[in-house]
Scaffold this active site. Structure first.
Site, PDB file in Angstrom:
ATOM      1  N   ASP A 232       0.570  -1.189   0.020  1.00 50.75           N
ATOM      2  CA  ASP A 232       0.112   0.120   0.007  1.00 50.75           C
ATOM      3  C   ASP A 232       0.876   1.144  -0.025  1.00 50.75           C
ATOM      4  O   ASP A 232       2.031   1.022  -0.066  1.00 50.75           O
ATOM      5  CB  ASP A 232      -0.957  -0.045   1.237  1.00 50.75           C
TER       6      ASP A 232
ATOM      7  N   ASN B  69      -7.145  -2.105  14.643  1.00 55.83           N
ATOM      8  CA  ASN B  69      -8.350  -2.323  14.428  1.00 55.83           C
ATOM      9  C   ASN B  69      -8.656  -3.475  13.328  1.00 55.83           C
ATOM     10  O   ASN B  69      -9.838  -3.854  12.787  1.00 55.83           O
ATOM     11  CB  ASN B  69      -8.726  -1.043  13.621  1.00 55.83           C
TER      12      ASN B  69
ATOM     13  N   HIS C 180      -7.120  -4.418  10.237  1.00 52.53           N
ATOM     14  CA  HIS C 180      -6.925  -3.856   9.069  1.00 52.53           C
ATOM     15  C   HIS C 180      -5.815  -5.026   8.687  1.00 52.53           C
ATOM     16  O   HIS C 180      -4.715  -5.189   9.322  1.00 52.53           O
ATOM     17  CB  HIS C 180      -6.717  -2.410   8.999  1.00 52.53           C
TER      18      HIS C 180
ATOM     19  N   GLU D 107      -9.414  -1.564   5.402  1.00 50.78           N
ATOM     20  CA  GLU D 107     -10.160  -1.086   6.727  1.00 50.78           C
ATOM     21  C   GLU D 107     -11.363  -2.017   7.074  1.00 50.78           C
ATOM     22  O   GLU D 107     -11.709  -2.760   6.192  1.00 50.78           O
ATOM     23  CB  GLU D 107     -10.226   0.394   6.593  1.00 50.78           C
TER      24      GLU D 107
HETATM   25  P1  PGA Z   1       2.825  -1.526  12.835  1.00 43.96           P
HETATM   26  O1  PGA Z   1       1.553  -1.393  11.944  1.00 43.96           O
HETATM   27  O2  PGA Z   1       3.640  -2.675  12.220  1.00 43.96           O
HETATM   28  O3  PGA Z   1       3.111  -0.317  12.839  1.00 43.96           O
HETATM   29  O4  PGA Z   1       2.160  -2.286  14.247  1.00 43.96           O
HETATM   30  C1  PGA Z   1       0.932  -2.757  11.476  1.00 43.96           C
HETATM   31  C2  PGA Z   1      -0.141  -2.557  10.479  1.00 43.96           C
HETATM   32  O5  PGA Z   1      -0.920  -1.284  10.630  1.00 43.96           O
HETATM   33  O6  PGA Z   1      -0.665  -3.317   9.621  1.00 43.96           O
END
Ligand code: PGA
Length: 252
Positions: free
Chosen positions: A74, A145, A147, A152
């Site tokens: 992404d 959350n 995702h 999302e």
């Molecule tokens: P993080 O993010 O590795 O910074 O915890 C993970 C994500 O949001 O996919």
């Protein structure tokens, strides 16, 4: 092509570092066996240790990475090309620079084009993945959350690469690095859940107590579009999950 699903292989490591090293060793083994491997890459704090360990391992084994091709999950929309918070910069810093991976081998969804031609940018990213022969191994983090990439809450398991409005919790988690919520991007372009599920192997990493509730839902909860990581468990034949003890705290 439908893949038969198999229960995920879950490993609870003594530390986040150990989990990162385990994922990195598998990546190194893959590239050693298949020097033109197609790697699906992720950004985020979870991946920093993975790339550090992979760089160490690649150097120790004198791995030839000149033919590896990469596809990142992404990219934010609305950031300047030279903004240090672009995911391409994260990847240059932690992986592509240290291993001199040629930039033409490192693919990202086209966030500039996506601003005016979201459908074209998404379609071309899907086509590029297909033209490369599909992704051999996809690294994945999980948002608090639920995702996966920027799929999302509300994302369907069949979703494809597309532009998406970022969820409030995602923006809140990212806000400190953007100097507050007001400066945090509102949109991104992301591979879809369906795109991700087509990778031949999925490796999910989650470390730290903040991830424990969502890890529990991913591994034990019902499928729920409000928590897209729940779509991984029953829909893939080669899914492994690397956790540390804190992230595994709520598993039974
Ligand atoms: P993080 O993010 O590795 O910074 O915890 C993970 C994500 O949001 O996919």
């Amino acid at each position: 092509m439908e893949k038969s699903s198999r229960p995920p292989i879950v490993t609870i490591h003594g530390s986040a570092d150990e989990g990162a090293v385990a994922a990195a060793l598998e990546l190194a083994d893959l590239v050693e066996a298949k020097p033109d491997a197609v790697l699906g890459l992720a950004t985020g704090g979870t991946m920093v240790g993975v790339y550090a360990a992979f760089v160490r391992e690649a150097r120790a084994r004198s791995l030839d990475v000149s033919r590896v091709r990469t596809f990142n999950l992404d990219e934010y929309l609305g950031l300047a090309v030279d903004d240090a918070k672009r995911f391409r910069h994260f990847m240059e810093l932690h992986l592509f620079g240290p291993l001199s991976i040629p930039s033409e081998h490192a693919h990202f969804p086209d966030a500039e084009r996506a601003q005016t031609d979201a459908v074209g940018a998404a379609r071309d990213y899907e086509s590029a993945i297909e033209a490369a022969g599909g992704i051999d191994l996809q690294l994945l983090g999980i948002g608090r959350n639920g995702h996966i990439a920027f799929n999302e809450p509300g994302s369907s398991p069949d979703s494809r690469t597309r532009v998406i409005e970022l969820h409030g919790a995602t923006r809140a988690d990212a806000a400190p690095s953007f100097g507050g919520l007001a400066g945090t991007p509102e949109r991104a372009i992301t591979m879809g859940m369906g795109t991700i599920l087509e990778a031949r192997a999925l490796r999910v990493l989650a470390f730290g107590e903040a991830k424990a509730p969502v890890v529990e839902r991913m591994l034990h909860g019902e499928e729920d579009p409000e928590t897209p990581c729940t779509f991984l468990r029953g829909r893939h034949g080669d899914l492994a999950v690397h956790l540390d003890r804190d992230a595994a705290r709520l598993l039974h």
